[in-house]
Design an enzyme around this catalytic site. Structure first.
Site, PDB file in Angstrom:
ATOM      1  N   TYR A 192       0.465   1.034 -10.561  1.00  0.00           N
ATOM      2  CA  TYR A 192      -0.383   1.538 -11.648  1.00  0.00           C
ATOM      3  C   TYR A 192       0.065   1.013 -13.008  1.00  0.00           C
ATOM      4  O   TYR A 192       0.371   1.782 -13.910  1.00  0.00           O
ATOM      5  CB  TYR A 192      -0.394   3.075 -11.634  1.00  0.00           C
ATOM      6  CG  TYR A 192      -1.209   3.654 -10.493  1.00  0.00           C
ATOM      7  CD1 TYR A 192      -1.720   2.827  -9.483  1.00  0.00           C
ATOM      8  CD2 TYR A 192      -1.481   5.002 -10.425  1.00  0.00           C
ATOM      9  CE1 TYR A 192      -2.465   3.355  -8.438  1.00  0.00           C
ATOM     10  CE2 TYR A 192      -2.229   5.537  -9.379  1.00  0.00           C
ATOM     11  CZ  TYR A 192      -2.711   4.709  -8.392  1.00  0.00           C
ATOM     12  OH  TYR A 192      -3.452   5.237  -7.363  1.00  0.00           O
ATOM     13  N   LYS A 195       5.828   0.604   2.605  1.00  0.00           N
ATOM     14  CA  LYS A 195       5.148  -0.455   3.366  1.00  0.00           C
ATOM     15  C   LYS A 195       6.032  -1.697   3.302  1.00  0.00           C
ATOM     16  O   LYS A 195       5.569  -2.815   3.023  1.00  0.00           O
ATOM     17  CB  LYS A 195       3.758  -0.709   2.754  1.00  0.00           C
ATOM     18  CG  LYS A 195       2.853  -1.625   3.560  1.00  0.00           C
ATOM     19  CD  LYS A 195       2.255  -0.964   4.783  1.00  0.00           C
ATOM     20  CE  LYS A 195       1.527  -1.983   5.648  1.00  0.00           C
ATOM     21  NZ  LYS A 195       0.920  -1.373   6.861  1.00  0.00           N
ATOM     22  N   ASP A 230       0.666   3.810   6.503  1.00  0.00           N
ATOM     23  CA  ASP A 230      -0.533   4.018   7.336  1.00  0.00           C
ATOM     24  C   ASP A 230      -0.228   4.999   8.465  1.00  0.00           C
ATOM     25  O   ASP A 230      -1.019   5.905   8.755  1.00  0.00           O
ATOM     26  CB  ASP A 230      -1.108   2.691   7.859  1.00  0.00           C
ATOM     27  CG  ASP A 230      -0.059   1.655   8.202  1.00  0.00           C
ATOM     28  OD1 ASP A 230       1.144   1.933   8.005  1.00  0.00           O
ATOM     29  OD2 ASP A 230      -0.423   0.568   8.680  1.00  0.00           O
ATOM     30  N   ASP A 254      -0.245   8.985  -4.867  1.00  0.00           N
ATOM     31  CA  ASP A 254      -1.531   9.462  -5.378  1.00  0.00           C
ATOM     32  C   ASP A 254      -2.437   9.814  -4.196  1.00  0.00           C
ATOM     33  O   ASP A 254      -3.034  10.896  -4.128  1.00  0.00           O
ATOM     34  CB  ASP A 254      -2.158   8.349  -6.243  1.00  0.00           C
ATOM     35  CG  ASP A 254      -3.353   8.833  -7.044  1.00  0.00           C
ATOM     36  OD1 ASP A 254      -3.669  10.040  -6.994  1.00  0.00           O
ATOM     37  OD2 ASP A 254      -3.976   7.993  -7.722  1.00  0.00           O
ATOM     38  N   ASP A 300      -3.333  13.903  -2.460  1.00  0.00           N
ATOM     39  CA  ASP A 300      -4.681  14.462  -2.291  1.00  0.00           C
ATOM     40  C   ASP A 300      -4.976  14.721  -0.813  1.00  0.00           C
ATOM     41  O   ASP A 300      -5.623  15.718  -0.469  1.00  0.00           O
ATOM     42  CB  ASP A 300      -5.744  13.524  -2.875  1.00  0.00           C
ATOM     43  CG  ASP A 300      -6.000  13.799  -4.356  1.00  0.00           C
ATOM     44  OD1 ASP A 300      -5.084  14.304  -5.037  1.00  0.00           O
ATOM     45  OD2 ASP A 300      -7.114  13.514  -4.838  1.00  0.00           O
TER      46      ASP A 300
HETATM   47 MG    MG Z   1      -4.933  11.403  -7.912  1.00  0.00          MG
END
Ligand code: MG
Ligand code: NAI
Length: 348
Positions: free
Chosen positions: A135, A184, A217, A241, A245
C-alpha cells in the site's frame, strides 16, 4: 521502542481524547461512554472535533488541536468519520495513521450469540502491518500508452520486526498459544520472504508461543473451513486488509467488529464500520462495535477485567434480552435500550 499494550500504572486517572464522529457516531459514543462510566473506569474524557463536524467549525477534517490532544494523551476513542467524496479530501483514517505512525491494525473476531454467522466459538485476532507492504503511494505508475501498470511492495526488516513483535507481545499478554504468520514467500520471495525470515527470528524470543507459518491462499481456505484452529494471525498490509474483513465475515459482519490502530506512542480505538448516514439520528445504530473497541482500549490501559466485563455483558444481553437489542441484530430495541440493558448487566 515503547510497547504500549500495557499502561504502566492503572491506578492513575487517565485522560483520553474522544472523537464522537459523524453520522451515528455521537449516538453510539454516548451509549459507550455510559457503559464506561457504569464500570467506574476513572477516565477523563476530552472531546475533540474531527470529520464533518470539524470541517464546519475549523475548516479542516482533522484540526491541529485534535492531533495535539491525541498525541498528548496517547489514547483516543473514535467514532466513525465521514470523508467527503470527490472534494479532494484524503481519508481521515489514512491521515491519522500516517501522522502517528500507527503501524499495527488489530482486529479481534469473536463469535457472539444471536448473530448470523456460520461458526460459534471463534476467538481470533488479526494483526495487520499498516504502514508499508503493497500500500505505497510511491512506486505506482502507468505506462504512457496505458498498457502496463506497475506497483511495488516495500517490506523492511524493522517494519516486519515491530509488527511481529507486537503480535507476540499481544499473544503473551492475552495468554494465547499460537501466532500464525501469513505470507506468500514461495512466490514473492524478496518482500514476503523477508517478513517470514523476521517472523522466525522474533518467534525465538517467545518460546512459550508456537509460530505457525501459512501461505495466504491456504490461510483463506483454512479460515473458511476451520476457523477455530487460529489464535493470533500476523501478516503484511495487503493480506491483512483482506484477511481481517474475511474474519469479520466469519463472525457475522461489521456490526460487532472493533479495530485498533496502534503506534509506539499513540493508540486509536474505533469501530470498523462507517458513519451509517442512512440511519443517523434515528437512534437505532448498534453500539456493539464501538463498545468492543472501548473494551480493547481498557485492555490497553491495564483494565483488562473491565474490558472482559463489557464483552461478557454484550454476550449476556444478546443472549437473554433480545427485546433490547438493535434491529440490525434482529432485536426490537434501539441504541438506548441496549445501553440501558448493558449498564444493568455490568453493574450487577
Ligand atoms: Mg479494509
Ligand atoms: P457504513 O459502515 O457507514 O454503512 C454500511 C451499512 O451498514 C449501512 O446500511 C449502515 O446503516 C449499516 N451500519 C453501519 N454501522 C452500523 C451500526 N453500528 N448499526 C447498524 N447499522 C450499521 O459504510 P458506508 O455507507 O460505506 O460509509 C458511510 C461513511 O462512513 C462514508 O463517509 C465513509 O467514508 C465513512 N467510513 C468511515 C469509517 C471510519 O471512520 N472508521 C470506516 C468506513 C466508512
Amino acid at each position: 521502542m515503547r510497547h504500549t499494550i500495557h499502561h504502566e500504572d492503572p491506578q492513575v486517572s487517565q485522560t483520553i481524547a474522544v472523537l464522537k464522529g459523524d453520522g451515528i457516531g455521537p449516538e453510539i459514543m454516548e451509549a459507550t461512554l455510559r457503559v464506561l462510566d457504569a464500570l467506574n473506569c476513572d477516565l477523563t474524557y476530552e472531546f475533540h472535533d474531527a470529520g464533518l463536524a470539524a470541517l464546519d467549525a475549523h475548516g479542516t477534517l482533522v484540526p491541529p488541536e485534535t492531533l495535539a490532544a491525541i498525541e498528548k494523551h496517547g489514547v483516543a476513542l473514535k467514532g466513525p468519520l465521514t470523508t467527503p467524496i470527490g472534494e479532494g479530501f484524503s481519508s481521515i483514517n489514512v491521515q491519522l495513521r500516517r501522522h502517528f505512525d500507527l503501524y499495527a491494525n488489530v482486529r479481534p473476531a469473536i463469535s457472539f450469540p444471536g448473530t448470523r454467522s456460520r461458526y460459534d466459538d471463534i476467538d481470533l485476532i488479526t494483526v495487520r502491518e499498516n504502514t508499508e507492504g503493497a500500500y505505497l503511494v510511491e512506486g505506482q505508475s502507468l505506462s504512457e500508452d496505458g498498457e502496463t501498470a506497475l506497483s511495488s511492495i516495500r517490506v523492511t526488516r524493522s517494519g516486519s520486526e515491530r509488527i511481529v513483535r507486537y503480535a507476540f507481545e499481544l499473544a503473551r499478554q492475552r495468554g494465547r498459544q499460537k501466532v500464525t504468520a501469513v505470507h506468500k514467500a514461495n512466490i514473492i520471495k524478496t518482500s514476503s520472504g523477508l517478513f517470514l525470515e523476521v517472523a522466525r527470528k522474533v518467534a525465538r524470543d517467545y518460546p512459550e508461543i508456537e509460530l505457525e507459518e501459512m501461505i495466504v491462499d491456504n490461510a483463506c481456505m483454512q479460515l473458511v473451513m476451520n476457523p477455530n484452529q487460529f489464535d493470533v494471525i500476523v501478516t503484511t498490509n495487503l493480506f491483512g486488509d483482506i484477511l481481517s474483513d474475511l474474519c469479520a465475515g466469519l463472525v457475522g459482519g461489521l456490526g460487532l467488529a472493533p479495530g485498533s490502530n496502534i503506534g509506539s506512542e499513540v493508540a486509536i480505538f474505533e469501530a470498523v464500520h462507517g458513519s451509517a448516514p442512512d440511519i443517523a439520528g434515528k437512534r437505532i445504530a448498534n453500539p456493539c462495535a464501538l463498545l468492543l473497541a472501548a473494551a480493547d482500549m481498557l485492555d490497553h490501559l491495564g483494565m483488562a477485567e473491565k474490558g472482559a466485563k463489557i464483552r461478557g455483558g454484550i454476550r449476556e444481553v444478546l443472549e437473554n434480552d433480545r427485546e433490547q437489542v438493535t434491529p440490525d441484530m434482529g432485536g426490537s430495541g434501539n441504541t438506548d435500550t441496549f445501553a440501558d440493558a448493558l449498564v444493568k448487566v455490568v453493574q450487577s
